[in-house]
Design an enzyme around this catalytic site. Sequence first.
Site, mmCIF file in Angstrom:
data_model
loop_
_atom_site.group_PDB
_atom_site.id
_atom_site.type_symbol
_atom_site.label_atom_id
_atom_site.label_comp_id
_atom_site.label_asym_id
_atom_site.label_seq_id
_atom_site.Cartn_x
_atom_site.Cartn_y
_atom_site.Cartn_z
ATOM 1 N N ASP A 41 0.867 -1.164 0.000
ATOM 2 C CA ASP A 41 0.000 0.000 0.000
ATOM 3 C C ASP A 41 0.915 1.228 0.000
ATOM 4 O O ASP A 41 2.127 1.104 0.250
ATOM 5 C CB ASP A 41 -0.881 -0.034 1.248
ATOM 6 N N ASP A 43 -0.180 4.987 1.219
ATOM 7 C CA ASP A 43 -0.411 5.937 2.307
ATOM 8 C C ASP A 43 -0.320 5.254 3.663
ATOM 9 O O ASP A 43 -1.020 4.271 3.933
ATOM 10 C CB ASP A 43 -1.778 6.602 2.147
ATOM 11 N N ASP A 351 -1.244 -0.850 6.079
ATOM 12 C CA ASP A 351 -1.436 -0.296 7.423
ATOM 13 C C ASP A 351 -2.846 -0.421 7.934
ATOM 14 O O ASP A 351 -3.089 -0.258 9.138
ATOM 15 C CB ASP A 351 -1.064 1.190 7.421
#
Length: 518
Positions: A41, A43, A351
Amino acid sequence: DEFLLERVASEEFDDPLYEFEREIFCNRELNMEKIRAVGFDMDYTLAQYNVEFDLLAFEGAKEKLVGMGYPAAAVSAFEFDPSTHNRGLVIDKVNGNIIKVDRHKYCRRAFHGTRELTQAERKLAYVGVADETPTFTGDDFVNVDSLFQIIDASLYAQLVDAIEAAGDDERLDEAERRFLATRPYFEAYVDVRHAVDLCHHDGVIKDRVAEDPGRYILPDENLAPTLENLRAAGKQVFLLTNSLFDYTNVVMNFLTESGADGRDWLDLFDLVIVGAGKPGFLSLDSRRSIFRVDTADNRGTLHNLAGAPVHEIGPERFFAREGKVFQGGTYKDLHALLDLKSGSQLLYVGDHIYADVLRSKRSLGWRTALIIPELENELRVARASLDASRLVHRRVLDFDAAESVADDLRRAVLDRDQDDDRHDDRQDDRQDALLAEAETRRAQASEALRLAQANFHAAYHPTWGSLFRAGHIASRFAKQVVDYACVYTSRASNLARCSPYRHFRPQSDAMPHDHAGA
């Protein structure tokens, strides 16, 4: 927690050159030699942001709330404090509360807006409601799974306060008081979520970041070497992000120290999918179309695919025809582009508990690595709080000893009272006095344990304690980490600390009875 405390106290962690807070921890055995593709990922995974970034969303959302009709006099006073809330909390949209839940779904702490509920209020709301244990799932609840959602929690808590104080707020006129006082908590949260979401889509955030990325993004000099190491070991490396190409290009150019119009960062990946729309991208019944992204300009113009799909002509011919940057699609497209036969051949690093880890693990069988930036502080506090931790352990032993003595006397008194043939009042009085004294010592030991635990948890966070603990047991967040993350660490670049062939093995599981008789 015991394992972490043991590790941070070890001789290895005493080495000043060893960055113990960047350790990789394993929940489920993971043999990297068998992993063919590693995805990331962007961000809060490859890119970590600072408080200035949070303030863009917070201040932008305040303006949008005013545009929705909320009184400017009230909303303009809202202030963002990143230390007020943390991940792992649950937002109760119906009652205007923010709560912390343990792994057994027991509410350990609760706030109405920014006011902490009393123990009686908390138990009335969440303990044994209608003879059922609340699950904290469904549309009435929101899990704070991502660092993005800290903004939502902060805005919502202050908006609930404004709703409660509306009738006495002299800054407001009558219409404004009525608007706030009649606003349901549920609708207030929907408005907060919409306001923050708009900031991510209308340029309030991305345009400012594009102007000065270094003001909002934390650099990581180990990131590019991490990706290069994986590719050098024969792994396919891909980027799978919900951000669109224009913003992805800004962030990745900064992280790789390329120019604003650079494309060198693309050389670090075999495949890039932007605008993925997770978690829908991971859904078994998803049917979203995939488009080719034109990387010649910074906008990332979309084009339909030029011919046969990848599963008909194979990845090599498909990439030669279409390039390697796409938008949309589903996990089926991803598997086909990477030529994977099983989800277990893929490791995804993200995250977000739900959008990155839970869905991919549970539905697709992907191997997962969860990025927890807060882990670095948790480990530093754990190391600095070893004395407090040992005190808690001593207080637990003291309480267990006091409880054992009191319980032996309770049992003796119970047996005595059931014996109709005994009539020794003097001995009975002495036994009652011993029990009363034992109960007093037990209560004292319980209070000493409570104070020791409170001081220990406050070292992590003055309100919520450790991210991984709720009271004396694991938090709901910790349970999700254990259940869905094969490994977890504080930064994606921590993967460079080991070879791409590392065989991760977890600590042995233990049951409470395993230590009996030891």
